[in-house]
Design an enzyme around this catalytic site. Sequence first.
Site, PDB file in Angstrom:
ATOM      1  N   GLU A  64     -11.304  -6.892  -3.435  1.00 41.48           N
ATOM      2  CA  GLU A  64     -11.059  -7.926  -2.413  1.00 41.48           C
ATOM      3  C   GLU A  64     -12.227  -7.961  -1.420  1.00 41.48           C
ATOM      4  O   GLU A  64     -12.413  -7.026  -0.646  1.00 41.48           O
ATOM      5  CB  GLU A  64      -9.741  -7.620  -1.694  1.00 41.48           C
ATOM      6  CG  GLU A  64      -9.389  -8.664  -0.656  1.00 41.48           C
ATOM      7  CD  GLU A  64      -8.034  -8.377   0.000  1.00 41.48           C
ATOM      8  OE1 GLU A  64      -7.110  -7.893  -0.681  1.00 41.48           O
ATOM      9  OE2 GLU A  64      -7.917  -8.639   1.212  1.00 41.48           O
ATOM     10  N   ASP A 109       2.306   1.988   3.408  1.00 45.99           N
ATOM     11  CA  ASP A 109       3.318   1.092   3.986  1.00 45.99           C
ATOM     12  C   ASP A 109       4.721   1.596   3.711  1.00 45.99           C
ATOM     13  O   ASP A 109       5.664   1.277   4.432  1.00 45.99           O
ATOM     14  CB  ASP A 109       3.273  -0.308   3.346  1.00 45.99           C
ATOM     15  CG  ASP A 109       1.909  -0.936   3.374  1.00 45.99           C
ATOM     16  OD1 ASP A 109       1.142  -0.622   4.291  1.00 45.99           O
ATOM     17  OD2 ASP A 109       1.622  -1.749   2.465  1.00 45.99           O
ATOM     18  N   HIS A 124       0.874  -1.176   0.000  1.00 45.38           N
ATOM     19  CA  HIS A 124       0.000   0.000   0.000  1.00 45.38           C
ATOM     20  C   HIS A 124       0.913   1.228   0.000  1.00 45.38           C
ATOM     21  O   HIS A 124       2.000   1.187   0.578  1.00 45.38           O
ATOM     22  CB  HIS A 124      -0.826   0.145   1.279  1.00 45.38           C
ATOM     23  CG  HIS A 124      -1.721  -0.990   1.654  1.00 45.38           C
ATOM     24  ND1 HIS A 124      -1.280  -2.114   2.284  1.00 45.38           N
ATOM     25  CD2 HIS A 124      -3.065  -1.126   1.535  1.00 45.38           C
ATOM     26  CE1 HIS A 124      -2.302  -2.912   2.533  1.00 45.38           C
ATOM     27  NE2 HIS A 124      -3.396  -2.352   2.093  1.00 45.38           N
ATOM     28  N   ASP A 173      -0.870 -12.466   2.794  1.00 47.91           N
ATOM     29  CA  ASP A 173      -1.458 -11.382   3.591  1.00 47.91           C
ATOM     30  C   ASP A 173      -1.500 -11.927   5.022  1.00 47.91           C
ATOM     31  O   ASP A 173      -2.570 -12.196   5.585  1.00 47.91           O
ATOM     32  CB  ASP A 173      -2.846 -11.032   3.055  1.00 47.91           C
ATOM     33  CG  ASP A 173      -3.320  -9.684   3.562  1.00 47.91           C
ATOM     34  OD1 ASP A 173      -2.713  -9.174   4.525  1.00 47.91           O
ATOM     35  OD2 ASP A 173      -4.299  -9.143   3.016  1.00 47.91           O
ATOM     36  N   GLU A 179      -9.352 -13.752  -0.119  1.00 46.55           N
ATOM     37  CA  GLU A 179      -8.506 -14.013   1.057  1.00 46.55           C
ATOM     38  C   GLU A 179      -9.141 -15.094   1.925  1.00 46.55           C
ATOM     39  O   GLU A 179     -10.326 -15.041   2.243  1.00 46.55           O
ATOM     40  CB  GLU A 179      -8.340 -12.707   1.853  1.00 46.55           C
ATOM     41  CG  GLU A 179      -7.491 -12.880   3.099  1.00 46.55           C
ATOM     42  CD  GLU A 179      -6.994 -11.543   3.643  1.00 46.55           C
ATOM     43  OE1 GLU A 179      -6.702 -10.642   2.840  1.00 46.55           O
ATOM     44  OE2 GLU A 179      -6.894 -11.420   4.870  1.00 46.55           O
TER      45      GLU A 179
HETATM   46  C1  XLS Z   1      -7.396  -6.455   5.188  1.00 47.01           C
HETATM   47  C2  XLS Z   1      -7.058  -6.722   3.784  1.00 47.01           C
HETATM   48  C3  XLS Z   1      -5.927  -5.884   3.231  1.00 47.01           C
HETATM   49  C4  XLS Z   1      -5.919  -5.937   1.738  1.00 47.01           C
HETATM   50  C5  XLS Z   1      -5.158  -4.848   1.088  1.00 47.01           C
HETATM   51  O1  XLS Z   1      -8.097  -7.221   5.842  1.00 47.01           O
HETATM   52  O2  XLS Z   1      -6.780  -8.077   3.641  1.00 47.01           O
HETATM   53  O3  XLS Z   1      -4.719  -6.297   3.768  1.00 47.01           O
HETATM   54  O4  XLS Z   1      -5.425  -7.155   1.279  1.00 47.01           O
HETATM   55  O5  XLS Z   1      -5.650  -3.597   1.403  1.00 47.01           O
HETATM   56 NI    NI Z   2      -5.979  -8.992   1.971  1.00 48.50          NI
HETATM   57 NI    NI Z   3      -7.410  -9.339   5.437  1.00 56.06          NI
END
Ligand code: XLS
Ligand code: NI
Ligand code: NI
Length: 434
Positions: free
Chosen positions: A231, A103, A100, A338, A267
Amino acid sequence: MTNFFEGIPKIAYEGANSTNPLAFRHYNPDEMVMGKRMEDHLRFSVAYWHSFAWEGGDPFGGQTFERPWYPQDNMANAKLKADVAFELFDILNAPFFCFHDADVRPETGNFADNASTLDEMTDYFAEKMEATGTRLLWGTANMFSHRRWMSGASTNPDPDVFAFAAATVKSCLDATHKLGGQNYVLWGGREGYETLLNTDLSTELDHMGRFLNMVVDYKHKIGFEGTILVEPKPQEPSKHQYDYDVATCFGFLKNYGLENEVKINIEQGHAILAGHSFEHEIATAAALGVFGSIDMNRNDYQSGWDTDQFPNNTPEVALAYYHILKAGGYTTGGTNFDAKLRRQSLDPVDLVAAHVGGMDTCARGLKAAAAMIEDGGLEAALGERYAGWQNASAKAMLNSDLGSIAQRVLDKGINPTPKSGRQEILENYVNRFV
Ligand code: XLS
Ligand code: NI
Ligand code: NI
């Protein structure tokens, strides 16, 4: 060279019998799996935020880690952090990373300064990527940490925040494009609500749909060839997030005409929070033609939080890769960790070992998935279960109508006989491979 990882060697593949905690037992990049190198199947990526920006806090306590690049509020430390990050990529032989904006550069509180420090940092990355061959899986904007985002980014009731979000995503897409990123991710942690009492849900959804259309238009305008990914996550930090799960995202994309432009980054922990399994989300995305990439991690099944732990459960991971392989594998996507350390795991060696274990679990899962595909047992069972649909009169039914079908049932005296679903036999079958 920094001395952060002093004494830690580059991780090598030593085979399944190795007892060396800093060796791969399954991840062997050049090994061929179903005609493709393991590295090219798995496309591992290290997440900058968890491994380098997160300081070990939880809702009840702050920083536990001590890193030489803290405090993270100046450019000298941002560069030191980048030096260490690229050393980890090298130790792990990780082909990709993700980040990001927040980061990698200090937060200055104003857009122009943030954009210029991001530019300076991504130039710094570009040199290192050139020198090491590490590639960018995806870039993204953190539009959830700073207080300006507390009521959302593109869904914020304040148009100035919408504008700030548009400017931010533009700068992050530019940065991702400059670094040859293979995807661009939007995760809307604050795109949702805390209470419907103060939320105009339909206006917020329309703004989010318009925003995503602008992102896609801008991608085409600058000639970014990567994939735009959204996501899903059902909640946390918001009480309810609009990108709840894959099916909800697909409905959203359809509603705003984006189903052929945007794919989904799934995820594991978010799938669990939504009440699904990881493979459910992958199979659903594949069925709807929107599978893009994965954020690999695991949740603690008791805590109910997105605990972002490194994966260590081969049977779970194997089923995820089974569905990925069945969908044809990744195109621009990959396996992004992640995942973060536990806050008591203070040492540099913990960071390395966490990734080694995660990569090995994935490699083992991939090999198990490939073995199941090559053996063909699950496909054969599916073929048998749906065999009736190969029949011409069964197929014709799909182009028929209720009245004619009812007539056929009467004419032929159709009276179905239930057949076993064979679940336990299939579960036992899977256990032979994992
Ligand atoms: C948070 C998300 C984040 C995304 C990217 O829960 O997983 O890390 O992957 O912003
Ligand atoms: Ni994520
Ligand atoms: Ni996450």
